[in-house]
Write a protein that holds these residues in place. Sequence first.
Motif, PDB file in Angstrom:
ATOM      1  N   ASP A 276       0.861  -1.190   0.000  1.00 31.06           N
ATOM      2  CA  ASP A 276       0.000   0.000   0.000  1.00 31.06           C
ATOM      3  C   ASP A 276       0.883   1.220   0.000  1.00 31.06           C
ATOM      4  OD1 ASP A 276      -1.915   1.886   0.172  1.00 31.06           O
ATOM      5  OD2 ASP A 276      -2.601   1.367   2.211  1.00 31.06           O
ATOM      6  N   GLU A 277       0.967   1.894  -1.158  1.00 26.41           N
ATOM      7  CA  GLU A 277       1.857   3.040  -1.278  1.00 26.41           C
ATOM      8  C   GLU A 277       1.166   4.332  -0.835  1.00 26.41           C
ATOM      9  OE1 GLU A 277       3.183   3.018  -5.285  1.00 26.41           O
ATOM     10  OE2 GLU A 277       4.720   1.486  -4.929  1.00 26.41           O
ATOM     11  N   ASP A 278      -0.090   4.211  -0.390  1.00 23.93           N
ATOM     12  CA  ASP A 278      -0.753   5.424   0.102  1.00 23.93           C
ATOM     13  C   ASP A 278      -0.245   5.813   1.469  1.00 23.93           C
ATOM     14  OD1 ASP A 278      -2.277   5.622  -2.181  1.00 23.93           O
ATOM     15  OD2 ASP A 278      -3.902   4.357  -1.364  1.00 23.93           O
ATOM     16  N   VAL A 279       0.428   4.850   2.114  1.00 25.11           N
ATOM     17  CA  VAL A 279       0.982   5.121   3.439  1.00 25.11           C
ATOM     18  C   VAL A 279       2.494   5.230   3.295  1.00 25.11           C
ATOM     19  CG1 VAL A 279       1.249   4.305   5.790  1.00 25.11           C
ATOM     20  CG2 VAL A 279      -0.865   3.837   4.517  1.00 25.11           C
ATOM     21  N   ALA A 280       3.062   6.330   3.709  1.00 25.43           N
ATOM     22  CA  ALA A 280       4.513   6.555   3.580  1.00 25.43           C
ATOM     23  C   ALA A 280       5.273   5.572   4.450  1.00 25.43           C
ATOM     24  CB  ALA A 280       4.871   7.981   3.960  1.00 25.43           C
ATOM     25  N   ALA A 281       6.252   4.952   3.886  1.00 30.70           N
ATOM     26  CA  ALA A 281       7.082   3.997   4.634  1.00 30.70           C
ATOM     27  C   ALA A 281       8.180   4.753   5.375  1.00 30.70           C
ATOM     28  CB  ALA A 281       7.705   2.987   3.676  1.00 30.70           C
ATOM     29  N   PRO A 282       8.699   4.138   6.422  1.00 30.16           N
ATOM     30  CA  PRO A 282       9.791   4.806   7.137  1.00 30.16           C
ATOM     31  C   PRO A 282      11.052   4.818   6.278  1.00 30.16           C
ATOM     32  CG  PRO A 282       9.464   2.582   7.983  1.00 30.16           C
ATOM     33  CD  PRO A 282       8.312   2.837   7.048  1.00 30.16           C
ATOM     34  N   ASP A 283      11.995   5.756   6.617  1.00 35.42           N
ATOM     35  CA  ASP A 283      13.247   5.828   5.884  1.00 35.42           C
ATOM     36  C   ASP A 283      14.030   4.535   6.026  1.00 35.42           C
ATOM     37  OD1 ASP A 283      12.536   8.380   5.264  1.00 35.42           O
ATOM     38  OD2 ASP A 283      13.850   9.343   6.765  1.00 35.42           O
ATOM     39  N   ALA A 284      14.726   4.155   4.899  1.00 38.03           N
ATOM     40  CA  ALA A 284      15.534   2.938   4.945  1.00 38.03           C
ATOM     41  C   ALA A 284      16.732   3.163   5.863  1.00 38.03           C
ATOM     42  CB  ALA A 284      15.997   2.571   3.549  1.00 38.03           C
TER      43      ALA A 284
ATOM     44  N   ARG B  98      29.045   1.534   6.477  1.00 38.40           N
ATOM     45  CA  ARG B  98      29.680   2.843   6.636  1.00 38.40           C
ATOM     46  C   ARG B  98      29.767   3.617   5.340  1.00 38.40           C
ATOM     47  NH1 ARG B  98      35.513   2.747   5.934  1.00 38.40           N
ATOM     48  NH2 ARG B  98      36.258   0.696   5.256  1.00 38.40           N
ATOM     49  N   TYR B  99      29.712   2.933   4.173  1.00 33.91           N
ATOM     50  CA  TYR B  99      29.713   3.629   2.889  1.00 33.91           C
ATOM     51  C   TYR B  99      28.303   3.943   2.389  1.00 33.91           C
ATOM     52  CZ  TYR B  99      34.683   2.546   2.466  1.00 33.91           C
ATOM     53  OH  TYR B  99      36.029   2.476   2.673  1.00 33.91           O
ATOM     54  N   ALA B 100      27.298   3.496   3.138  1.00 36.82           N
ATOM     55  CA  ALA B 100      25.915   3.720   2.702  1.00 36.82           C
ATOM     56  C   ALA B 100      25.564   5.194   2.528  1.00 36.82           C
ATOM     57  CB  ALA B 100      24.943   3.064   3.692  1.00 36.82           C
ATOM     58  N   PRO B 101      26.082   6.119   3.337  1.00 41.00           N
ATOM     59  CA  PRO B 101      25.719   7.536   3.110  1.00 41.00           C
ATOM     60  C   PRO B 101      26.154   8.070   1.754  1.00 41.00           C
ATOM     61  CG  PRO B 101      26.609   7.233   5.319  1.00 41.00           C
ATOM     62  CD  PRO B 101      26.828   5.940   4.592  1.00 41.00           C
TER      63      PRO B 101
ATOM     64  N   ALA C  33      17.946   7.267   4.349  1.00 43.27           N
ATOM     65  CA  ALA C  33      18.037   8.241   5.430  1.00 43.27           C
ATOM     66  C   ALA C  33      18.806   9.493   5.009  1.00 43.27           C
ATOM     67  CB  ALA C  33      18.699   7.603   6.654  1.00 43.27           C
ATOM     68  N   ASN C  34      19.704   9.373   4.049  1.00 39.10           N
ATOM     69  CA  ASN C  34      20.530  10.515   3.643  1.00 39.10           C
ATOM     70  C   ASN C  34      19.972  11.237   2.430  1.00 39.10           C
ATOM     71  OD1 ASN C  34      21.084   8.289   2.063  1.00 39.10           O
ATOM     72  ND2 ASN C  34      23.198   8.944   1.603  1.00 39.10           N
ATOM     73  N   ALA C  35      18.804  10.818   1.940  1.00 43.04           N
ATOM     74  CA  ALA C  35      18.200  11.459   0.779  1.00 43.04           C
ATOM     75  C   ALA C  35      17.402  12.685   1.216  1.00 43.04           C
ATOM     76  CB  ALA C  35      17.320  10.474   0.027  1.00 43.04           C
ATOM     77  N   PRO C  36      17.405  13.733   0.424  1.00 41.50           N
ATOM     78  CA  PRO C  36      16.616  14.919   0.772  1.00 41.50           C
ATOM     79  C   PRO C  36      15.123  14.632   0.614  1.00 41.50           C
ATOM     80  CG  PRO C  36      17.581  15.170  -1.406  1.00 41.50           C
ATOM     81  CD  PRO C  36      18.144  13.909  -0.820  1.00 41.50           C
TER      82      PRO C  36
ATOM     83  N   ALA D 295      23.120  19.112  -4.708  1.00 39.85           N
ATOM     84  CA  ALA D 295      22.300  19.095  -3.474  1.00 39.85           C
ATOM     85  C   ALA D 295      23.120  19.723  -2.360  1.00 39.85           C
ATOM     86  CB  ALA D 295      21.914  17.660  -3.142  1.00 39.85           C
ATOM     87  N   PRO D 296      22.497  20.149  -1.282  1.00 40.74           N
ATOM     88  CA  PRO D 296      23.251  20.761  -0.186  1.00 40.74           C
ATOM     89  C   PRO D 296      24.368  19.848   0.314  1.00 40.74           C
ATOM     90  CG  PRO D 296      20.896  21.087   0.129  1.00 40.74           C
ATOM     91  CD  PRO D 296      21.032  20.160  -1.020  1.00 40.74           C
TER      92      PRO D 296
END
Length: 443
Positions: free
Chosen positions: A61-69, A74-77, A94-97, A115-116
């Motif tokens: 159900d994409e009508d409900v926003a999912a939590p951030d991944a 350590r290289y994920a950001p 988590a690091n996406a604007p 991006a900033p």
Amino acid sequence: MSRGPSLQVRLLGLMFGVLAALWAATLALTLSDTRHELDELLDAHLAQSASLLLVQDADADEDVAAPDAPILHRYAPRVAFQVWRDGRLVLRSANAPALPFGPAARRDGFAFVDAPGARWRVFAAYDPARRRQVYVGERLDARGEILAAVLRGVSWPLALALPVLGLATWWTVRRGLAPLRRMGRTLAARRSDALDPVALDGMSAEMLPLAASLNGLLGRIADLLANERRFTADAAHELRTPVAAIRMQAQVAQAATDDATRAHALDGLLAGCDRAARLIDQLLTLARVESAQAPEMAGVELGGVTRGVMAELAPAALAKAQRLELDAQGTYVVRGNALLLAVLVRNLVDNAVRYAPPGAAIGVYLHREGDQVVLDVEDGGAGLADADLARLGERFYRVAGNGAAGSGLGWSIVRRIAAVHGARVAVRRSERLGGLAVAVTFG
């Protein structure tokens, strides 16, 4: 004398320069190729990740926003993604604007996005059936770090190989120039009077021209020294007789008690001086002709040279009541040296005047035989026996029983000048005058 850089230093400088240029070119090509391949690989990963995000959880159900991944490495950001549906953010890292990553007008493909805090390489993909927009981005500075790490791994072997190649080049150049150094040591150890040729056995093909030229120079120097020694020996041998005669006539004149004896001794003294002067002149002429230096050659009109020489010798012929005849109709141009040709003609005609008896005829004839010019000098004397003809041209050889003054060098001079001009000298009995006939053929 200023001393230039050694051949070894110049070769090493050129080789090191080439190696450094090749090393720099290799590094630059590696950088360019690695950057291209890395961008291709990482862009493919971005595209693959976007495809997975498009197809995953198709029934959710994409009508409900999912939590951030969550960030699990350590290289994920360095990598971020967003999933949008109908303009609403339904999933992100988590690091996406919170705002869309890509430009609003672009739904598919790659783009650079500011991006900033960083600049991103972003891939956008859109699913029209599900109205889902996906953005997957990677920080460009992360790519730069990966590229730098790859280049460090590649550069260290190259950096270590450069001094090894330099050392190998130095050893190769030094070993390659070893035969040249050996030749230098061999020549330096020679005696100053050693003029024998350098041995060519086992010599490399590159050094053979140098060694051959050196042997040619040594041979020419040996010939010059031999000519000088021969000249000194000839002068000492031949001047002894006229000097002794001059001394004897001087002693007679000194001891003379009457004018007639004194006058006769003085006449003999003058004759001895004349003979010594002629001998010295002949020796100097022969030494000059036998020198290794090639004379300057040009077109010479042999008829004019012959007329001038006969005009000089006419008084001597008239003094013996001899008849001089010249037959030179036309122009006879030969390639040669005018001064040496005059010496050749003068010796031939002078010999005829000296050794022909009083009242004899002396003929000089110029004619052509095809492309060749022939100079004939003939006299009406007694000629020469076969044994004397065989020895004609030997230094200081004079026919026995002839009282004419001479040094015996004239024929040596004639033959040497003829050889310098590529001419041939032939001696025979004259059919016209009955005496000696000499033919010099040019061309």
